[in-house]
Scaffold this motif. Structure first.
Motif, PDB file in Angstrom:
ATOM      1  N   SER A  16       0.843  -1.195   0.000  1.00 43.69           N
ATOM      2  CA  SER A  16       0.000   0.000   0.000  1.00 43.69           C
ATOM      3  C   SER A  16       0.884   1.252   0.000  1.00 43.69           C
ATOM      4  N   LYS A  17       0.252   2.381  -0.224  1.00 43.64           N
ATOM      5  CA  LYS A  17       0.994   3.646  -0.246  1.00 43.64           C
ATOM      6  C   LYS A  17       1.155   4.198   1.164  1.00 43.64           C
ATOM      7  N   LEU A  18       2.210   4.988   1.340  1.00 43.08           N
ATOM      8  CA  LEU A  18       2.414   5.673   2.610  1.00 43.08           C
ATOM      9  C   LEU A  18       1.256   6.629   2.856  1.00 43.08           C
ATOM     10  N   LYS A  19       0.964   6.884   4.102  1.00 41.34           N
ATOM     11  CA  LYS A  19      -0.139   7.770   4.457  1.00 41.34           C
ATOM     12  C   LYS A  19       0.392   8.995   5.197  1.00 41.34           C
ATOM     13  N   GLY A  20      -0.432  10.022   5.283  1.00 41.44           N
ATOM     14  CA  GLY A  20      -0.077  11.239   6.000  1.00 41.44           C
ATOM     15  C   GLY A  20       1.036  12.005   5.304  1.00 41.44           C
ATOM     16  N   PRO A  21       1.814  12.767   6.070  1.00 36.84           N
ATOM     17  CA  PRO A  21       2.882  13.566   5.464  1.00 36.84           C
ATOM     18  C   PRO A  21       3.861  12.747   4.628  1.00 36.84           C
ATOM     19  N   ALA A  22       4.100  11.492   5.025  1.00 41.95           N
ATOM     20  CA  ALA A  22       5.053  10.650   4.286  1.00 41.95           C
ATOM     21  C   ALA A  22       4.576  10.330   2.876  1.00 41.95           C
ATOM     22  N   SER A  23       3.296  10.505   2.613  1.00 43.82           N
ATOM     23  CA  SER A  23       2.793  10.237   1.257  1.00 43.82           C
ATOM     24  C   SER A  23       3.399  11.196   0.233  1.00 43.82           C
ATOM     25  N   TYR A  24       3.916  12.320   0.689  1.00 50.98           N
ATOM     26  CA  TYR A  24       4.561  13.296  -0.192  1.00 50.98           C
ATOM     27  C   TYR A  24       6.013  12.933  -0.520  1.00 50.98           C
ATOM     28  N   PHE A  25       6.612  12.033   0.237  1.00 55.23           N
ATOM     29  CA  PHE A  25       8.045  11.804   0.134  1.00 55.23           C
ATOM     30  C   PHE A  25       8.525  11.364  -1.248  1.00 55.23           C
ATOM     31  N   PRO A  26       7.853  10.441  -1.944  1.00 55.03           N
ATOM     32  CA  PRO A  26       8.331  10.084  -3.297  1.00 55.03           C
ATOM     33  C   PRO A  26       8.345  11.285  -4.241  1.00 55.03           C
ATOM     34  N   SER A  27       7.327  12.119  -4.155  1.00 56.64           N
ATOM     35  CA  SER A  27       7.263  13.310  -5.005  1.00 56.64           C
ATOM     36  C   SER A  27       8.358  14.309  -4.637  1.00 56.64           C
ATOM     37  N   ILE A  28       8.646  14.441  -3.351  1.00 57.19           N
ATOM     38  CA  ILE A  28       9.698  15.358  -2.903  1.00 57.19           C
ATOM     39  C   ILE A  28      11.045  14.907  -3.454  1.00 57.19           C
ATOM     40  N   GLU A  29      11.336  13.624  -3.367  1.00 55.40           N
ATOM     41  CA  GLU A  29      12.604  13.114  -3.909  1.00 55.40           C
ATOM     42  C   GLU A  29      12.706  13.373  -5.402  1.00 55.40           C
ATOM     43  N   LYS A  30      11.642  13.111  -6.115  1.00 61.25           N
ATOM     44  CA  LYS A  30      11.645  13.292  -7.570  1.00 61.25           C
ATOM     45  C   LYS A  30      11.778  14.775  -7.955  1.00 61.25           C
ATOM     46  N   THR A  31      11.048  15.624  -7.250  1.00 59.76           N
ATOM     47  CA  THR A  31      11.015  17.049  -7.594  1.00 59.76           C
ATOM     48  C   THR A  31      12.312  17.777  -7.253  1.00 59.76           C
ATOM     49  N   TYR A  32      12.897  17.454  -6.101  1.00 65.95           N
ATOM     50  CA  TYR A  32      14.049  18.227  -5.622  1.00 65.95           C
ATOM     51  C   TYR A  32      15.376  17.500  -5.725  1.00 65.95           C
ATOM     52  N   GLY A  33      15.357  16.241  -6.181  1.00 68.90           N
ATOM     53  CA  GLY A  33      16.582  15.521  -6.515  1.00 68.90           C
ATOM     54  C   GLY A  33      17.474  15.107  -5.361  1.00 68.90           C
ATOM     55  N   ARG A  34      16.920  15.059  -4.157  1.00 72.40           N
ATOM     56  CA  ARG A  34      17.696  14.626  -2.993  1.00 72.40           C
ATOM     57  C   ARG A  34      16.904  13.554  -2.260  1.00 72.40           C
TER      58      ARG A  34
END
Length: 82
Positions: A16-34
């Motif tokens: 399943s997908k991460l929930k809450g604030p952690a659900s943003y983490f894959p997008s953050i890695e992709k968007t900001y490259g870190r």
């Protein structure tokens, strides 16, 4: 730094997908490259001296992060430290 490192969450074992604030983490890695762990470490250190919204503002101004992404990281770290 507080001495306790806030670690990035492991993906759920059931696929399943991460929930809450952690659900943003894959997008953050992709968007900001870190990796998310780098962001968590930076924020954890900043929260020793600055309030939640000050750290959000810092991520936005110094790293060009969007408000939702910045707030998700700070909220995750604060919850883990509580």
């Amino acid at each position: 730094m507080t001495g306790d490192r806030v670690l990035a969450p492991e993906p759920p074992a059931d696929g399943s997908k991460l929930k809450g604030p952690a659900s943003y983490f894959p997008s953050i890695e992709k968007t900001y490259g870190r990796p998310i762990q780098e962001w968590l470490d930076l924020v954890n250190e900043r929260l020793d001296q600055d309030a939640h919204m000050q750290v959000v503002a810092w991520l936005k101004s110094e790293h060009g992060m969007g408000h939702g992404h910045a707030n998700a990281i700070v909220a995750y770290v604060r919850a883990a430290r509580a």
